[in-house]
Design an enzyme around this catalytic site. Structure first.
Site, short mmCIF file in Angstrom:
data_model
loop_
_atom_site.label_atom_id
_atom_site.label_comp_id
_atom_site.label_asym_id
_atom_site.label_seq_id
_atom_site.Cartn_x
_atom_site.Cartn_y
_atom_site.Cartn_z
N LYS A 156 18.39 4.98 56.57
CA LYS A 156 18.29 6.34 56.02
C LYS A 156 17.21 6.39 54.93
O LYS A 156 16.38 7.31 54.89
CB LYS A 156 19.64 6.76 55.45
N LYS A 215 16.09 11.13 44.02
CA LYS A 215 17.15 10.11 43.96
C LYS A 215 17.03 9.14 45.15
O LYS A 215 17.13 7.92 44.99
CB LYS A 215 18.52 10.82 43.95
#
Lengths: 292, 292
Positions: A172, A241
């Protein structure tokens, strides 16, 4: 199947809706309870706490903003991990550090349940259209149970990355990094072309109908070409993030990643400017720095 | 139609063959004359000089390594520009600086002929299969004449970038830069994944069947995943020259391009090491720098 869904942001709400439409018995939880109202209208039960949401659930999905939110959901006050039934499965969809899911998977095992990392790729529209790309990693038996349920959410079957739940999160992170690289590349190319006298729009149209004829180039490239970064699929702070997690992982494993550093800095500048734009809005830094 | 083709490298030979197969009457020229032998067998006439090659040609294609070679072909000793017929068209396919084609176009106009910039995208295999992507820019009438001839070489029609021949070269430079960015992004992602415990091959297969399901990611990504950069479609020195042109253009127009600088440096390191690899072999610098 009795399913709990925890975390009803843009992504979570769309995914929970698809699970409900597929006939599952759904209980939902969100920190801001009002966000559960649309799902309640569709027939979902709304729980007051994470622990309450997972009562009797065979599968609990979580989709929250970051590592701290996931940790709190599992083991904070009213956290669901102690309430999760023996043999139940936590499908952990959030983009978090690989080690966060690894550590939580060990905690689940101690409680007699399973954590399978199941991060997803796609914008909220893709989630709504059940066109996400899914990956999964974790306990083999749990993945078998999960596979048909995940098929309701995405296109194609979830790609299996083995027994280490962290592996799915590595993928991911790699994917979000590669999307960021495509956006920065288009930003530099379109800006160079514009300052050389070409129309950004024509450059965009040429590349996305030839060499880069691909949905991710088309969708993000449109924002970059038009320099209009709406609607907000994911806020810059969210993907910053993710890039921070990429760089954390790169530091842990000693991997120089010059492109990732640039994308992170572009996202940092965009967060600092507090613009209400999609994360692809970091492309605007390239145009600005070229005086456009 | 009587056509001349000058420059029979991997790309030129394949393109000339397709023009011949389409029934055009072809005269070819190459600095190293032996490279013309296969085309001569297919029925082409071999000329001893550029000037001789363009005698009676309605269209003269050129496909050479760099700006200096193109300039020499046109206006050097035995250069073809003075010999090009009134109204004839020079289809300038080489990857050169936009200003080189602009200057040469003016010289052509003074001689009563036209230069249309017609750079192409694709590897030699794509050239052989007549699957190049083509762009063109220059005189309107000349482009009209050229369009059906170009269709023999590529997939789809050549995209028209207007009257400024330099615009087509800007697009070509942007494209090669974007390809380089995709290669560097895959190199960083695959290397991070490998050092995090995943198989490069599985990462490659996942991305090129989902988010990045695109021929350019598949073909270059295969080399990056396998860390085996063969066959050599274009040598690192050739594409380093292209990235140098990108940075020259960026400097002229004052465009900071952090990604382009990185790709250029990676290519420079690869040229310095004198490796006999495809240009995508610059991806190996990422693996090496991570200790792989």
């Amino acid at each position: 199947m009795k399913i709990a869904f925890l975390g009803l942001g843009n992504m979570g709400e769309a995914m929970a809706t698809n699970l409900l439409n597929a006939g599952h018995e759904l209980t939902v939880y969100n920190r801001t309870a009002s966000k559960a109202a649309p799902l309640e209208k569709l027939g979902a039960t709304v729980a007051a706490t994470p622990a309450q949401a997972v009562q009797d659930a065979a599968i609990a999905f979580s989709m929250v903003t970051d590592d701290a939110a996931l940790q709190a959901l599992c083991t904070g006050p009213y956290g669901f991990l102690p309430a999760l039934a023996q043999g139940a499965i936590h499908a952990s969809c959030s983009t978090v550090a690989p080690d966060t899911n690894r550590r939580l998977a060990e905690e689940h095992a101690r409680h007699g349940s399973h954590l399978v990392a199941t991060p997803v790729f796609g914008k909220p529209e893709a989630a709504a259209a059940a066109k996400l790309w899914l990956v999964m990693a974790g306990d083999e038996g749990a993945k078998q149970t999960l596979r048909p349920v995940l098929e309701v959410l995405g296109q194609g079957s979830a790609q299996d990355f083995g027994p280490d739940p962290g592996a799915a999160n590595v993928i991911k992170l790699c994917g979000n990094f590669m999307l960021g690289a495509a956006i920065q590349a288009m930003a530099e190319a379109f800006t160079l072309a514009q300052k050389s006298g070409l129309e950004r729009q024509q450059v965009y149209e040429f590349f996305t109908t030839t060499l880069f004829n691909l949905p991710v180039y088309k969708s993000y490239g449109k924002l970059v070409a038009e320099r209009h970064y709406q609607p907000v699929g994911a806020a810059p702070a969210i993907i910053r993030k993710d890039l921070r997690l990429v760089l954390d992982e790169a530091r842990t494993h000693v991997v120089p990643m010059p492109f990732a550093n640039i994308i992170f800095d572009q996202l940092s500048a965009t967060v600092a400017k507090k613009e209400d734009v999609d994360w692809a809005g970091f492309a605007e830094r390239v145009a600005e720095n070229a005086g456009l």
